[in-house]
Design an enzyme around this catalytic site. Sequence first.
Site, mmCIF file in Angstrom:
data_model
loop_
_atom_site.group_PDB
_atom_site.id
_atom_site.type_symbol
_atom_site.label_atom_id
_atom_site.label_comp_id
_atom_site.label_asym_id
_atom_site.label_seq_id
_atom_site.Cartn_x
_atom_site.Cartn_y
_atom_site.Cartn_z
ATOM 1 N N LYS A 11 0.978 -1.318 -0.102
ATOM 2 C CA LYS A 11 0.117 0.068 -0.055
ATOM 3 C C LYS A 11 0.907 1.431 0.185
ATOM 4 O O LYS A 11 2.422 1.296 0.086
ATOM 5 C CB LYS A 11 -0.758 -0.048 1.627
ATOM 6 N N TYR A 51 -12.499 -2.266 -4.040
ATOM 7 C CA TYR A 51 -12.485 -1.963 -2.715
ATOM 8 C C TYR A 51 -14.035 -2.366 -2.949
ATOM 9 O O TYR A 51 -14.867 -2.353 -1.515
ATOM 10 C CB TYR A 51 -12.269 -0.877 -2.128
ATOM 11 N N ASN A 114 -2.206 -0.518 6.832
ATOM 12 C CA ASN A 114 -1.303 -1.769 7.405
ATOM 13 C C ASN A 114 -0.807 -2.155 6.213
ATOM 14 O O ASN A 114 -0.728 -3.542 6.152
ATOM 15 C CB ASN A 114 -2.452 -2.824 7.661
ATOM 16 N N HIS A 117 -1.884 -5.478 1.304
ATOM 17 C CA HIS A 117 -3.662 -6.332 0.681
ATOM 18 C C HIS A 117 -3.117 -7.732 0.983
ATOM 19 O O HIS A 117 -2.333 -8.446 0.376
ATOM 20 C CB HIS A 117 -4.080 -6.103 -0.803
ATOM 21 N N GLU A 128 -8.295 -10.393 -8.220
ATOM 22 C CA GLU A 128 -8.217 -9.805 -8.545
ATOM 23 C C GLU A 128 -6.432 -9.774 -9.831
ATOM 24 O O GLU A 128 -6.157 -9.036 -9.479
ATOM 25 C CB GLU A 128 -7.019 -9.857 -6.435
HETATM 26 P P1 ADP Z 1 -7.818 -6.561 5.226
HETATM 27 O O1 ADP Z 1 -7.223 -6.059 4.573
HETATM 28 O O2 ADP Z 1 -6.995 -7.631 6.328
HETATM 29 O O3 ADP Z 1 -8.540 -8.743 4.309
HETATM 30 P P2 ADP Z 1 -10.617 -6.107 4.975
HETATM 31 O O4 ADP Z 1 -10.999 -6.497 4.108
HETATM 32 O O5 ADP Z 1 -11.545 -6.205 6.151
HETATM 33 O O6 ADP Z 1 -8.941 -6.542 5.900
HETATM 34 O O7 ADP Z 1 -9.801 -5.080 5.180
HETATM 35 C C1 ADP Z 1 -9.649 -4.350 3.535
HETATM 36 C C2 ADP Z 1 -8.591 -2.794 3.900
HETATM 37 O O8 ADP Z 1 -9.943 -1.919 4.465
HETATM 38 C C3 ADP Z 1 -7.915 -3.178 5.216
HETATM 39 O O9 ADP Z 1 -7.136 -3.873 4.976
HETATM 40 C C4 ADP Z 1 -7.679 -1.895 5.734
HETATM 41 O O10 ADP Z 1 -6.623 -0.680 5.107
HETATM 42 C C5 ADP Z 1 -9.145 -0.944 5.367
HETATM 43 N N1 ADP Z 1 -9.642 -1.629 6.797
HETATM 44 C C6 ADP Z 1 -10.245 -2.624 7.440
HETATM 45 N N2 ADP Z 1 -11.102 -1.906 8.614
HETATM 46 C C7 ADP Z 1 -11.014 -0.774 9.037
HETATM 47 C C8 ADP Z 1 -11.077 -0.312 10.181
HETATM 48 N N3 ADP Z 1 -11.588 -0.610 10.627
HETATM 49 N N4 ADP Z 1 -10.660 1.534 9.548
HETATM 50 C C9 ADP Z 1 -9.687 1.625 8.927
HETATM 51 N N5 ADP Z 1 -9.907 1.137 7.713
HETATM 52 C C10 ADP Z 1 -9.902 -0.375 8.083
HETATM 53 MG MG MG Z 2 -9.345 -8.744 2.618
#
Ligand code: ADP
Ligand code: MG
Length: 139
Positions: A11, A51, A114, A117, A128
């Site tokens: 990211k 997304y 974070n 992805h 994807e």
């Molecule tokens: P992951 O990436 O672990 O699969 P998700 O698919 O639930 O997580 O969410 C997609 C992305 O959205 C996350 O990687 C993160 O960048 C963002 N995200 C998820 N939950 C939150 C949150 N509570 N607040 C802000 N950003 C979030």
């Molecule tokens: Mg996810």
Amino acid sequence: MTSNITFTIIKPLAVSKGYAGPILNKISESGFKITALKMLQLTQKEAETFYEVHKERPFYNDLVEFMVSGPIVVGVLEKENAVEDYRQLIGATDPAKAEEGTIRKLYADSVQANAVHGSDSDENAAIEASFFFSASDRF
Ligand code: ADP
Ligand code: MG
């Protein structure tokens, strides 16, 4: 049957901090073969589409804004049990909850930023990967 590919994004903040190299190194060291790779900056439309499943979530608009904020690195990774093993390697969505040694523990700044992805299913890995790479760009 489990597929042997997953899809990853490094990211924007992780790229701008210079973590793409260390993250790719960690991926390779962990037994994944990189079968496609490129750096690009998402358009608003691409980020919204990628997304789309999170459209109703409260963090969606901020997430899209963040994902278009700078260049990212996208890649396809191959390994037996790739989706599950890569989720293990990256750690929990919230880096504060990610295990020691995981990519998110090492390189993430926040739940939103974070670092990476990782696909959540074989089906989504295939979708994807083909969103970003044509067949001739995959090896
Ligand atoms: P992951 O990436 O672990 O699969 P998700 O698919 O639930 O997580 O969410 C997609 C992305 O959205 C996350 O990687 C993160 O960048 C963002 N995200 C998820 N939950 C939150 C949150 N509570 N607040 C802000 N950003 C979030
Ligand atoms: Mg996810």
